[in-house]
Design an enzyme around this catalytic site. Structure first.
Site, PDB file in Angstrom:
ATOM      1  N   LYS A  54       0.845  -1.205   0.000  1.00 45.77           N
ATOM      2  CA  LYS A  54       0.000   0.000   0.000  1.00 45.77           C
ATOM      3  C   LYS A  54       0.877   1.251   0.000  1.00 45.77           C
ATOM      4  O   LYS A  54       0.632   2.188  -0.753  1.00 45.77           O
ATOM      5  CB  LYS A  54      -0.928  -0.004   1.224  1.00 45.77           C
ATOM      6  N   GLN A  98      -4.528  -0.922   9.538  1.00 45.91           N
ATOM      7  CA  GLN A  98      -4.472  -2.292   9.013  1.00 45.91           C
ATOM      8  C   GLN A  98      -5.057  -3.280  10.029  1.00 45.91           C
ATOM      9  O   GLN A  98      -4.679  -3.283  11.193  1.00 45.91           O
ATOM     10  CB  GLN A  98      -3.007  -2.655   8.693  1.00 45.91           C
ATOM     11  N   ASP A 121     -10.939   3.157   3.744  1.00 48.72           N
ATOM     12  CA  ASP A 121     -11.322   1.737   3.692  1.00 48.72           C
ATOM     13  C   ASP A 121     -12.839   1.606   3.501  1.00 48.72           C
ATOM     14  O   ASP A 121     -13.322   0.539   3.106  1.00 48.72           O
ATOM     15  CB  ASP A 121     -10.934   1.040   5.005  1.00 48.72           C
TER      16      ASP A 121
END
Ligand code: NAP
Length: 284
Positions: A54, A98, A121
């Site tokens: 990422k 995460q 997200d």
């Protein structure tokens, strides 16, 4: 029939290039590059690979990457305080924590602490709610990527029967909402579903997000169906496979995503698209 392959790697590259071009024109116009903060707690090896990818891709498209790595012992209050600081930082347009988090940290509390306008997200109840209400802002990345792959087929989705296997908050549920928004008739299946093969056989579109290697059998797939395999599973031999028995399903489907190289690469591409969108929203 042998299915055409929905090449997630190629589509993800196209999306990433589109994002990079828009970032470049933003910056040329005197605006700040979008900034993405990726927060990692602990040393889960799979998470470390995802986070590294990422961050690398964020920089590759000309965005700023903010790295926050903490030991697994980090107190929940400290993580929440970090999120507060990132929420207040105007250089940070997107925040991603995460998952999974260590057991002593409540992931729901963490997700809900992120400013919904920076929730790239798409997991915050505000963004999930917007999706349910058919006016999405920041959309959960994996289902969003699946929709982009479905668009690649050129097939109209309206009226199709879509069968989603799995009802998790990050895959199955938002996927079902995306498909409903595209005017599919949607059936959501889970571990208590009766006659799963019979229901999957009705699907013009089948999306599998189960987490069990080769679980969906080839003879469950209706002739000509579009098959999107979200699963990422490692076999005892160390091979990466999806939730669908690819070789058998390919003989019946019209389109199918491979694993690896299908949905996986799309998730990061859509994360970047969301970060750009968050920066544009912040422009007002
Ligand atoms: P999850 O939270 O474990 O959810 C799995 C879902 O599958 C649950 O809803 C479960 O039903 C259902 N299920 C389990 N066994 C079943 C059965 N025998 N019949 C029907 N349904 C069954 O997993 P997830 O986080 O959604 O992830 C699913 C898969 O997608 C995993 O392989 C994961 O690695 C992968 N994934 C890939 C990406 C990507 O970028 N490509 C992103 C996220 C996840 P219940 O609700 O009844 O338990």
């Amino acid at each position: 029939m042998s299915a055409r392959i929905l090449d997630g790697k190629a589509v993800a590259l196209t999306v990433t290039q589109e994002v990079a071009a828009k970032v470049a024109s933003r910056v040329a116009g005197g605006r700040a590059p979008p900034g993405l903060a990726v927060v990692q707690v602990g040393e889960n090896p799979a998470s470390q690979v995802y986070v590294r990818n990422k961050r690398r891709t964020t920089e590759a498209v000309g965005m700023r990457s903010f790295a926050h790595d903490f030991p697994a012992s980090l107190a929940e209050a400290e993580l929440l305080a970090t999120i507060d600081r990132l929420n207040a930082n105007p250089d940070v347009h997107g925040i991603l924590v995460q998952l999974p988090l260590p057991k002593h940290v409540d992931p729901q509390k963490v997700v809900e602490r992120i400013d919904p306008a920076k929730d790239v997200d798409g997991f915050h109840p505000y963004n999930v709610g917007r999706l349910v209400l058919k006016s999405p802002t920041l959309r959960p990345c994996t289902p969003y990527g699946c929709m982009r792959l479905l668009a690649e087929t050129g097939e109209p989705l309206a009226g199709k029967h879509a069968v989603v296997i799995g009802q998790s908050n990050i895959v199955g549920r938002p996927m079902a909402m995306e498909l409903l928004m595209a005017r599919c008739t949607v059936t959501i299946c889970h571990s208590a579903t009766r006659d799963l093969p019979g229901i999957v056989r009705q699907g013009d579109v089948v999306v599998a997000g189960v987490g069990r290697a080769n679980f969906v059998q080839g003879d469950w797939i209706r002739d000509g169906a579009i098959v999107i395999d979200v699963g990422i599973n490692r076999t005892d031999e160390g091979k990466l496979v999806g939730d669908v028995d690819f070789a058998a399903a390919k003989e019946r489907a019209s389109w199918i995503t491979p694993v690896p190289g299908g949905v996986g690469p799309m998730t990061i591409a859509m994360l970047l698209a969301n970060t750009l969108r968050a920066a544009e929203l912040a422009d007002g």
